[in-house]
Enzyme design. Structure first.
Site, PDB file in Angstrom:
ATOM      1  N   GLY A   1     109.482  -4.463  92.213  1.00  0.00           N
ATOM      2  CA  GLY A   1     109.982  -5.438  91.248  1.00  0.00           C
ATOM      3  C   GLY A   1     108.882  -6.071  90.426  1.00  0.00           C
ATOM      4  N   SER A   2     108.949  -5.979  89.104  1.00  0.00           N
ATOM      5  CA  SER A   2     107.804  -6.412  88.297  1.00  0.00           C
ATOM      6  C   SER A   2     108.168  -6.460  86.820  1.00  0.00           C
ATOM      7  CB  SER A   2     106.641  -5.453  88.525  1.00  0.00           C
ATOM      8  OG  SER A   2     107.078  -4.106  88.383  1.00  0.00           O
ATOM      9  N   ARG A   3     107.115  -6.547  85.997  1.00  0.00           N
ATOM     10  CA  ARG A   3     107.281  -6.600  84.547  1.00  0.00           C
ATOM     11  C   ARG A   3     106.058  -5.979  83.877  1.00  0.00           C
ATOM     12  NH1 ARG A   3     107.733 -12.402  81.401  1.00  0.00           N
ATOM     13  NH2 ARG A   3     106.584 -11.835  79.520  1.00  0.00           N
TER      14      ARG A   3
END
Length: 245
Positions: free
Chosen positions: A203-205
């Site tokens: 989960g990240s950006r």
């Protein structure tokens, strides 16, 4: 044979296949699978089945599918799979400005791509060029969808210098669950458009900074694919308009 359907590598008939799993994830899957087998041998079925399911989830998270990279010297490609959550004019981060070989101090367009735990987390180079500055910044792990994550979270900034001297910047940002950014390249490496440059666990950006004079070719809420979706065309300033449906 004329009219024969070929795959994207010209190897006979096109067919679907399961994506490979990046080595970074295999060890975690094997650990979970091993614990599942031990639990099964000890008749701890309530633990064995969840661990077996977790090993499958890890394999899915670290999947590394092949991509068909569009050709074009002016194309700026998506560095990540996910959803476009922000498109804004911002000053480049300090680590990406640089006196030489950076984005400078003038505002540029930032496209933020949010990766859920269900997205592919292998990140790819948005263009062909040479890896310039790479700056790792330790930080927090707040929700990657929030704008402040660009300045507060653990992150890694990367500059790709094109052969024409134009710099393209990207930032890998750890999210609420992510706990490690893993680079595959180092400064001085020559990369092709769509080449794998790193991954972010769980989960990240990823933020992409378009060169000045380049407008985004995607819309808010749009799903993008790393190495395939065109985010911009160098020097093109035609704004897209559309409605999320």
């Amino acid at each position: 044979m004329a009219g024969e359907v070929m795959d994207n590598r010209g190897r006979g008939e096109a067919r679907s296949s399961l994506p490979s799993v990046h080595p970074e994830g295999r060890k975690y899957a094997l650990i979970c699978l091993g614990l599942s087998l031990i639990s099964a041998l000890l008749a701890w079925e309530t633990l064995a089945w969840p661990l077996a399911f977790l090993s499958l989830c890890i394999l899915a998270f670290f999947r590394d599918p092949e991509r068909v990279v569009p050709r074009g010297d002016a194309l700026i490609l998506s560095p990540a799979d996910g959803t476009v959550t922000q498109i804004s004019e911002v000053e480049p981060p300090l680590e990406l400005r640089g006196e030489e070989g950076g984005l400078g101090h003038e505002p540029v367009t930032r496209i933020s791509i949010y990766l859920s735990i269900f997205d592919v987390h292998i990140n790819r180079s948005p263009c062909a060029g040479t890896v310039g500055t790479m700056s790792y910044v330790p930080g927090k792990f707040v929700n990657a969808e929030l704008d402040k994550s660009s300045e507060e979270n653990e992150r890694q900034h990367i500059i790709i210098m094109r052969s024409d001297g134009v710099a393209v910047g990207m930032t890998q940002i750890a999210g609420l669950v992510a706990r490690r950014i893993v680079p595959f390249v180092k400064p001085g490496d020559i990369v092709a458009a769509g080449q794998r440059v790193g991954l972010i666990r769980f989960g990240s950006r990823v933020d992409l900074y378009l060169p000045q004079g380049t407008s985004p070719q995607v819309l808010m809420g749009q799903r993008v694919i790393a190495g395939e979706t065109v985010l911009g065309r160098l020097g093109e300033t035609v704004e897209l308009e559309g409605l999320q449906q």
